[in-house]
Design an enzyme around this catalytic site. Structure first.
Site, PDB file in Angstrom:
ATOM      1  N   LYS A  91       0.804  -1.226   0.000  1.00  0.00           N
ATOM      2  CA  LYS A  91       0.000   0.000   0.000  1.00  0.00           C
ATOM      3  C   LYS A  91       0.837   1.278   0.000  1.00  0.00           C
ATOM      4  CE  LYS A  91      -4.249  -1.869   0.836  1.00  0.00           C
ATOM      5  NZ  LYS A  91      -4.222  -2.955   1.841  1.00  0.00           N
ATOM      6  N   GLU A 113      -9.683   6.037   3.546  1.00  0.00           N
ATOM      7  CA  GLU A 113     -10.523   4.988   4.105  1.00  0.00           C
ATOM      8  C   GLU A 113      -9.618   3.783   4.322  1.00  0.00           C
ATOM      9  OE1 GLU A 113      -9.992   5.273   0.915  1.00  0.00           O
ATOM     10  OE2 GLU A 113      -9.384   3.181   0.647  1.00  0.00           O
ATOM     11  N   SER A 372       1.767  -9.771  -0.970  1.00  0.00           N
ATOM     12  CA  SER A 372       1.355  -8.362  -0.817  1.00  0.00           C
ATOM     13  C   SER A 372       1.683  -7.764   0.544  1.00  0.00           C
ATOM     14  CB  SER A 372      -0.136  -8.227  -1.116  1.00  0.00           C
ATOM     15  OG  SER A 372      -0.899  -9.103  -0.301  1.00  0.00           O
TER      16      SER A 372
END
Ligand SMILES: *Cc1c(COP(=O)(O)O)cnc(C)c1O
Length: 388
Positions: A91, A113, A372
């Site tokens: 991210k 969010e 990830s």
């Protein structure tokens, strides 16, 4: 240029677009203009690469997973190590890109969010570094499931707003953040965490996550002298997967495989509909509202999926499969015990499928799994799941 022509840019087949109030459309138009300009600006690119290297810790390795390769006794399995990034997942790649853009656009207040809390933590981290006010919207249920991440964000100086509306989940947090943006768009930048939402977000987030496959392609060619048979990644909103796929989309011999939680099979069972300002394949109820989903990994719990994945599915370029929570839990343990790597429960879905696939393929085949994120955030939950 007419609005209609302009909008086409944000489409992937019938998917994508921008279905938002006129007031918000103006904000998106300005965002698009700035993104299109800065993504080609040498100074912007240099700064983005500087922070990826010095702050995030890129380039991260493409690790040959010897032991699970031996275990599967088929294709060679490589892991793209997004788990080694600062804050523990992919991210941050996108967060750094968007926050540099926000800075250039003069924003002082960042809103975001978050589902699992990973995007919120990455955003809070970057806001601390870049001296920005940070507001994070999080569904009430998710704040309970990921209480430590809430505290982590607060330690980093962010204000976490627990969203009680709806199911108290990620989709409700998205709604709350969009409402904030409508009211405060003059000084506020909405830092979206995945390849979802109205144009230009899916295109912009893909751009900043494409670094994953830019690196992995170079790395696999160095290590193996050929491209992989398949690239496997889990899909929540779809950002780590699209980043892992991006530089292979035009390589038709490389299979692209997205792994969904069987409990939220957006692409496998979804229908075409508009949610959160864009069209995608999505799970909706009889009234046409986004359907609540129940994956064991909060990060995959989103009823929609990026428009480009919807298009890759419909066009047949990518395949999408499902893995159950139990299978993911098994893969979490397997990767831990065999490789000494604790994967995020999200990533464990991809690991699970990759092992299944490796068994069916030959020793000449190569699978790249996008790892990830790391699983430290999930250890407590795994403990509870295994001891219930
Ligand atoms: C958020 C998250 C995901 C899901 O989001 P995508 O946009 O689909 O990538 C997957 N893995 C980890 C570790 C995450 O934090």
């Amino acid at each position: 240029m007419s609005r209609e022509v302009e909008m086409k840019k944000g489409y992937f087949g019938e998917f994508g677009g921008s279905f938002i109030p006129e007031e918000l459309q103006k904000v998106m138009d300005i965002l698009e203009e700035n993104f299109e300009y800065y993504k080609n600006d040498p100074e912007f690119i240099a700064e983005y690469n500087y922070y990826l290297k010095e702050y995030v810790g890129r380039e991260n390795p493409l690790t040959f997973a010897e032991n699970i390769t031996e275990y599967a006794n088929g294709a060679k399995i490589y892991l793209k190590r997004e788990d080694l990034n600062h804050t523990g997942a992919h991210k941050i790649n996108n967060v750094i890109g968007q926050i540099l853009l926000a800075k250039r656009m003069g924003a002082k207040r960042i809103i975001a969010e978050t589902g699992a809390g990973q995007h919120g933590v990455a955003t809070a981290t970057a806001c601390a570094m870049f001296k920005m006010e940070c507001i994070v919207y999080m569904g009430k249920l998710d704040t309970e499931r990921q209480a430590l991440n809430v505290f982590r964000m607060e330690v980093l100086g962010a204000k976490v707003i627990s969203v009680d509306a709806g199911q108290g989940r990620l989709k409700d947090a998205v709604d709350a953040a969009l409402n904030d943006l409508v009211e405060n768009y003059q000084h506020t930048f909405y830092l979206l965490g995945s390849v979802v939402g109205p144009h230009p977000f899916p295109t912009m987030v893909k751009h900043f996550q494409s670094i994953i496959s830019e690196e992995s392609k170079k790395q696999i060619l160095e290590k193996e002298g050929k491209l992989p048979t398949a690239v496997v990644a889990c899909t929540g909103g779809g950002s780590n997967a699209i980043g892992a796929f991006a530089h292979y989309i035009d390589e038709e011999d490389v299979r692209l495989i997205g792994v969904e939680p069987a409990e939220a099979p957006t692409l496998t069972e979804g229908v075409s509909a508009v949610i959160h300002g864009f069209r995608c394949l999505t799970l909706i109820d009889e009234e046409g509202n986004p359907k609540p989903t129940y994956s064991i990994s909060a990060g995959l719990d989103y009823p929609g999926i990026g428009p480009e994945h919807s298009y890759l599915k419909e066009s047949g370029r990518a395949e999408y499969v499902t893995v159950t929570g139990d299978e993911a839990l098994e893969a979490f343990q397997l990767l831990s015990i065999k490789e000494g790597i604790l994967p995020a429960l999200e990533s464990a879905h991809a690991i699970s499928y990759a092992i299944k696939l490796a068994k069916e393929l030959s020793h000449d085949d190569i699978i790249i799994v996008n790892l990830s994120g790391r699983g430290d955030k999930d250890v407590e939950q795994v403990f509870k799941l295994l001891n219930k």
